[in-house]
Every structure is written in C-alpha cells, then in structure tokens.
Design a protein around this motif. Structure first.
Motif, PDB file in Angstrom:
ATOM      1  N   ASN A  10       0.607 -11.617   1.541  1.00  0.00           N
ATOM      2  CA  ASN A  10       1.412 -11.760   0.331  1.00  0.00           C
ATOM      3  C   ASN A  10       2.109 -10.481  -0.121  1.00  0.00           C
ATOM      4  O   ASN A  10       2.891 -10.507  -1.073  1.00  0.00           O
ATOM      5  CB  ASN A  10       0.593 -12.356  -0.831  1.00  0.00           C
ATOM      6  CG  ASN A  10       0.053 -13.718  -0.466  1.00  0.00           C
ATOM      7  OD1 ASN A  10       0.813 -14.565  -0.006  1.00  0.00           O
ATOM      8  ND2 ASN A  10      -1.241 -13.940  -0.623  1.00  0.00           N
ATOM      9  N   LEU A  11       1.837  -9.380   0.561  1.00  0.00           N
ATOM     10  CA  LEU A  11       2.521  -8.146   0.169  1.00  0.00           C
ATOM     11  C   LEU A  11       3.979  -8.164   0.636  1.00  0.00           C
ATOM     12  O   LEU A  11       4.795  -7.380   0.144  1.00  0.00           O
ATOM     13  CB  LEU A  11       1.754  -6.920   0.678  1.00  0.00           C
ATOM     14  CG  LEU A  11       0.379  -6.783   0.006  1.00  0.00           C
ATOM     15  CD1 LEU A  11      -0.443  -5.683   0.658  1.00  0.00           C
ATOM     16  CD2 LEU A  11       0.503  -6.521  -1.487  1.00  0.00           C
ATOM     17  N   ASN A  12       4.312  -9.090   1.527  1.00  0.00           N
ATOM     18  CA  ASN A  12       5.728  -9.305   1.871  1.00  0.00           C
ATOM     19  C   ASN A  12       6.504  -9.849   0.662  1.00  0.00           C
ATOM     20  O   ASN A  12       7.729  -9.794   0.654  1.00  0.00           O
ATOM     21  CB  ASN A  12       5.865 -10.272   3.050  1.00  0.00           C
ATOM     22  CG  ASN A  12       5.183 -11.606   2.801  1.00  0.00           C
ATOM     23  OD1 ASN A  12       4.071 -11.636   2.290  1.00  0.00           O
ATOM     24  ND2 ASN A  12       5.822 -12.696   3.145  1.00  0.00           N
ATOM     25  N   ALA A  75      -5.178  -6.437   0.742  1.00  0.00           N
ATOM     26  CA  ALA A  75      -4.787  -7.494  -0.197  1.00  0.00           C
ATOM     27  C   ALA A  75      -5.957  -8.483  -0.368  1.00  0.00           C
ATOM     28  O   ALA A  75      -7.101  -8.056  -0.525  1.00  0.00           O
ATOM     29  CB  ALA A  75      -3.481  -8.142   0.254  1.00  0.00           C
ATOM     30  N   GLY A  76      -5.682  -9.778  -0.311  1.00  0.00           N
ATOM     31  CA  GLY A  76      -6.739 -10.761  -0.559  1.00  0.00           C
ATOM     32  C   GLY A  76      -7.906 -10.654   0.410  1.00  0.00           C
ATOM     33  O   GLY A  76      -9.050 -11.005   0.068  1.00  0.00           O
ATOM     34  N   TYR A  77      -7.639 -10.157   1.625  1.00  0.00           N
ATOM     35  CA  TYR A  77      -8.735 -10.053   2.611  1.00  0.00           C
ATOM     36  C   TYR A  77      -9.744  -8.960   2.252  1.00  0.00           C
ATOM     37  O   TYR A  77     -10.840  -8.916   2.806  1.00  0.00           O
ATOM     38  CB  TYR A  77      -8.179  -9.812   4.013  1.00  0.00           C
ATOM     39  CG  TYR A  77      -7.437 -11.003   4.584  1.00  0.00           C
ATOM     40  CD1 TYR A  77      -7.935 -12.293   4.435  1.00  0.00           C
ATOM     41  CD2 TYR A  77      -6.240 -10.841   5.274  1.00  0.00           C
ATOM     42  CE1 TYR A  77      -7.258 -13.387   4.946  1.00  0.00           C
ATOM     43  CE2 TYR A  77      -5.554 -11.940   5.792  1.00  0.00           C
ATOM     44  CZ  TYR A  77      -6.068 -13.214   5.620  1.00  0.00           C
ATOM     45  OH  TYR A  77      -5.387 -14.286   6.135  1.00  0.00           O
ATOM     46  N   THR A  78      -9.353  -8.080   1.325  1.00  0.00           N
ATOM     47  CA  THR A  78     -10.291  -7.061   0.828  1.00  0.00           C
ATOM     48  C   THR A  78     -11.610  -7.692   0.417  1.00  0.00           C
ATOM     49  O   THR A  78     -12.694  -7.150   0.666  1.00  0.00           O
ATOM     50  CB  THR A  78      -9.712  -6.400  -0.450  1.00  0.00           C
ATOM     51  OG1 THR A  78      -8.407  -5.946  -0.187  1.00  0.00           O
ATOM     52  CG2 THR A  78     -10.604  -5.285  -0.954  1.00  0.00           C
ATOM     53  N   HIS A  79     -11.467  -8.830  -0.249  1.00  0.00           N
ATOM     54  CA  HIS A  79     -12.608  -9.425  -0.945  1.00  0.00           C
ATOM     55  C   HIS A  79     -13.342 -10.454  -0.095  1.00  0.00           C
ATOM     56  O   HIS A  79     -14.374 -10.975  -0.520  1.00  0.00           O
ATOM     57  CB  HIS A  79     -12.108 -10.081  -2.241  1.00  0.00           C
ATOM     58  CG  HIS A  79     -11.078  -9.255  -2.964  1.00  0.00           C
ATOM     59  ND1 HIS A  79     -11.363  -8.002  -3.468  1.00  0.00           N
ATOM     60  CD2 HIS A  79      -9.753  -9.467  -3.222  1.00  0.00           C
ATOM     61  CE1 HIS A  79     -10.263  -7.491  -4.020  1.00  0.00           C
ATOM     62  NE2 HIS A  79      -9.277  -8.364  -3.868  1.00  0.00           N
ATOM     63  N   THR A  80     -12.798 -10.765   1.072  1.00  0.00           N
ATOM     64  CA  THR A  80     -13.358 -11.886   1.847  1.00  0.00           C
ATOM     65  C   THR A  80     -13.646 -11.607   3.319  1.00  0.00           C
ATOM     66  O   THR A  80     -14.429 -12.327   3.921  1.00  0.00           O
ATOM     67  CB  THR A  80     -12.374 -13.084   1.849  1.00  0.00           C
ATOM     68  OG1 THR A  80     -11.156 -12.675   2.501  1.00  0.00           O
ATOM     69  CG2 THR A  80     -12.066 -13.568   0.443  1.00  0.00           C
ATOM     70  N   HIS A  99      -4.779  -0.087  -3.191  1.00  0.00           N
ATOM     71  CA  HIS A  99      -4.389  -1.290  -3.947  1.00  0.00           C
ATOM     72  C   HIS A  99      -3.391  -0.881  -5.016  1.00  0.00           C
ATOM     73  O   HIS A  99      -3.594   0.129  -5.702  1.00  0.00           O
ATOM     74  CB  HIS A  99      -5.600  -1.951  -4.616  1.00  0.00           C
ATOM     75  CG  HIS A  99      -6.624  -2.386  -3.622  1.00  0.00           C
ATOM     76  ND1 HIS A  99      -6.491  -3.533  -2.872  1.00  0.00           N
ATOM     77  CD2 HIS A  99      -7.776  -1.796  -3.222  1.00  0.00           C
ATOM     78  CE1 HIS A  99      -7.530  -3.634  -2.056  1.00  0.00           C
ATOM     79  NE2 HIS A  99      -8.319  -2.597  -2.247  1.00  0.00           N
ATOM     80  N   LEU A 100      -2.367  -1.688  -5.157  1.00  0.00           N
ATOM     81  CA  LEU A 100      -1.374  -1.411  -6.197  1.00  0.00           C
ATOM     82  C   LEU A 100      -1.991  -1.553  -7.578  1.00  0.00           C
ATOM     83  O   LEU A 100      -1.768  -0.731  -8.467  1.00  0.00           O
ATOM     84  CB  LEU A 100      -0.207  -2.397  -6.043  1.00  0.00           C
ATOM     85  CG  LEU A 100       0.601  -2.215  -4.755  1.00  0.00           C
ATOM     86  CD1 LEU A 100       1.287  -3.514  -4.375  1.00  0.00           C
ATOM     87  CD2 LEU A 100       1.611  -1.105  -4.924  1.00  0.00           C
ATOM     88  N   SER A 101      -2.741  -2.630  -7.759  1.00  0.00           N
ATOM     89  CA  SER A 101      -3.348  -2.906  -9.064  1.00  0.00           C
ATOM     90  C   SER A 101      -4.758  -2.315  -9.120  1.00  0.00           C
ATOM     91  O   SER A 101      -5.343  -1.979  -8.076  1.00  0.00           O
ATOM     92  CB  SER A 101      -3.405  -4.417  -9.298  1.00  0.00           C
ATOM     93  OG  SER A 101      -4.267  -5.024  -8.353  1.00  0.00           O
ATOM     94  N   ASN A 102      -5.274  -2.222 -10.337  1.00  0.00           N
ATOM     95  CA  ASN A 102      -6.655  -1.771 -10.508  1.00  0.00           C
ATOM     96  C   ASN A 102      -7.562  -2.991 -10.350  1.00  0.00           C
ATOM     97  O   ASN A 102      -7.770  -3.754 -11.297  1.00  0.00           O
ATOM     98  CB  ASN A 102      -6.818  -1.130 -11.885  1.00  0.00           C
ATOM     99  CG  ASN A 102      -8.242  -0.673 -12.111  1.00  0.00           C
ATOM    100  OD1 ASN A 102      -9.124  -0.901 -11.275  1.00  0.00           O
ATOM    101  ND2 ASN A 102      -8.474  -0.031 -13.234  1.00  0.00           N
ATOM    102  N   THR A 103      -8.094  -3.156  -9.165  1.00  0.00           N
ATOM    103  CA  THR A 103      -8.853  -4.377  -8.868  1.00  0.00           C
ATOM    104  C   THR A 103     -10.139  -4.470  -9.696  1.00  0.00           C
ATOM    105  O   THR A 103     -10.651  -5.572  -9.900  1.00  0.00           O
ATOM    106  CB  THR A 103      -9.182  -4.466  -7.360  1.00  0.00           C
ATOM    107  OG1 THR A 103      -9.835  -3.271  -6.966  1.00  0.00           O
ATOM    108  CG2 THR A 103      -7.933  -4.661  -6.530  1.00  0.00           C
ATOM    109  N   ASP A 104     -10.607  -3.338 -10.188  1.00  0.00           N
ATOM    110  CA  ASP A 104     -11.827  -3.371 -11.018  1.00  0.00           C
ATOM    111  C   ASP A 104     -11.551  -3.888 -12.427  1.00  0.00           C
ATOM    112  O   ASP A 104     -12.487  -4.203 -13.172  1.00  0.00           O
ATOM    113  CB  ASP A 104     -12.454  -1.978 -11.104  1.00  0.00           C
ATOM    114  CG  ASP A 104     -13.144  -1.624  -9.815  1.00  0.00           C
ATOM    115  OD1 ASP A 104     -13.817  -2.497  -9.236  1.00  0.00           O
ATOM    116  OD2 ASP A 104     -12.992  -0.477  -9.355  1.00  0.00           O
TER     117      ASP A 104
HETATM  118  C1  DQA Z   1      -4.081  -6.052  -4.049  1.00  0.00           C
HETATM  119  C2  DQA Z   1      -5.228  -6.563  -4.933  1.00  0.00           C
HETATM  120  C3  DQA Z   1      -5.875  -7.781  -4.315  1.00  0.00           C
HETATM  121  O1  DQA Z   1      -6.939  -8.238  -5.134  1.00  0.00           O
HETATM  122  C4  DQA Z   1      -4.858  -8.891  -4.185  1.00  0.00           C
HETATM  123  O2  DQA Z   1      -5.448 -10.010  -3.540  1.00  0.00           O
HETATM  124  C5  DQA Z   1      -3.630  -8.465  -3.496  1.00  0.00           C
HETATM  125  C6  DQA Z   1      -3.071  -7.146  -3.784  1.00  0.00           C
HETATM  126  C7  DQA Z   1      -3.340  -4.883  -4.719  1.00  0.00           C
HETATM  127  O3  DQA Z   1      -2.606  -4.184  -4.002  1.00  0.00           O
HETATM  128  O4  DQA Z   1      -3.447  -4.672  -5.929  1.00  0.00           O
HETATM  129  O5  DQA Z   1      -3.008  -9.232  -2.758  1.00  0.00           O
HETATM  130  O6  DQA Z   1      -4.621  -5.579  -2.840  1.00  0.00           O
END
Ligand code: DQA
Length: 152
Positions: A10-12, A75-80, A99-104
């Motif tokens: 999804n980063l595309n 991206a999403g595979y980080t968590h799975t 990660h672009l966003s703060n996943t925490d």
């Molecule tokens: C992400 C954070 C992930 O939780 C999410 O699934 C993404 C993008 C980020 O860059 O913030 O796809 O990795």
C-alpha cells in the motif's frame, strides 16, 4: 556503498492514501529524494515496492548479495509477517525499520513489530524525513563498520 530501500504493501498509494496520516508526498517523491541524498553522501540507493509478501521475501534474498544494507518499511506486514522476519534473519544484512506514522500512537495492533528487535535501528512518526535519517544513520554506521544493533 549500496543501500536498498524496500517498501511494503500500500505504500505505492502514498499521496492518495489517508493523507492526514501519511502526508501528500508520493512514493516516487520519497524515492527520488533518497536517491539524490545517497548521491550527495556517496552511496548508491535503489528502491523496491511490492504489495506481495512473497515478492518482498524474494527481493530481499535476491538483493542481499549485492547490497550493504536495507532500509525497510514493512507497512502492514510489520505486524503480521513471521516470514518477513525469517527472511531478514536469513539474509543477515543490517537494516533500519522505518514507518511514516508513529505506530505506537495508533491502534494497539500496530504496536507489535515482528522485526523491531532484529533491526539495527527504528524510526517512526517523522514522515518521509524518517527515510532520510535512516539513510544518514546507515551510511554513518557502515562507514565506521559498527553494526552492533545493541549499541546507540
Ligand atoms: C506504516 C504503518 C503500518 O502500521 C501501516 O500498516 C502501513 C504504513 C507507516 O509507514 O506508518 O502501511 O508502516
């Protein structure tokens, strides 16, 4: 010095995807800035994105022989993805998790990263600049040869 930047699913869609979270820069913008920064700092930067877990694993295995390190936003595979973790352990190349966003600071399931403990370092929540900081940090660590992930 050669650093390969790997972007997961999804980063595309960056630029269109949830801009309030991920900003308005496209992946092409981010990649172009990284290639330019690499050139400035004397490193070759290549990039890859896939929405497919197996393609990401194949890419890591295929490129590991040619590169010094990876920057990885799983991206999403980080968590799975146990398979992604296993691939990173298998190829034994230093990598920085970005990660672009703060996943925490988001949904609880994003607090788990299956690759965090095997990364050289992690940057999150700083948007596209995070990739640039990762590149600077990796180049600096490759230059000193200090790739001990337990050290700051
Ligand atoms: C992400 C954070 C992930 O939780 C999410 O699934 C993404 C993008 C980020 O860059 O913030 O796809 O990795």
């Amino acid at each position: 010095m050669h650093i390969d930047v790997v972007h997961g699913p999804n980063l595309n869609l960056l630029g269109l995807r949830e801009p309030a979270i991920y900003g308005t820069k496209t992946l092409a913008d981010i990649n172009a800035a990284l290639v330019a920064l690499g050139r400035e700092l004397g490193a070759t930067v290549t990039t890859f994105q896939s929405n497919h877990e197996g393609a990401l694993l194949d890419h890591l295995a295929e490129r590991a022989g040619d590169v010094d390190a990876f920057i990885l936003n799983p991206a999403g595979y980080t968590h799975t993805s146990v398979a992604l973790r296993d691939a990173l352990l298998a190829v034994r190349k230093p990598f920085v998790e970005v990660h672009l966003s703060n996943t925490d600071a988001r949904e609880p399931f994003r607090r788990t990263s299956l690759v965090a403990d095997i990364a050289l370092g992690r940057i999150q929540g700083l948007g596209p600049v995070g990739y640039e900081l990762a590149l600077r940090g990796l180049i600096s660590r490759l230059q000193t040869g200090d790739l001990n992930k337990d050290k700051g």
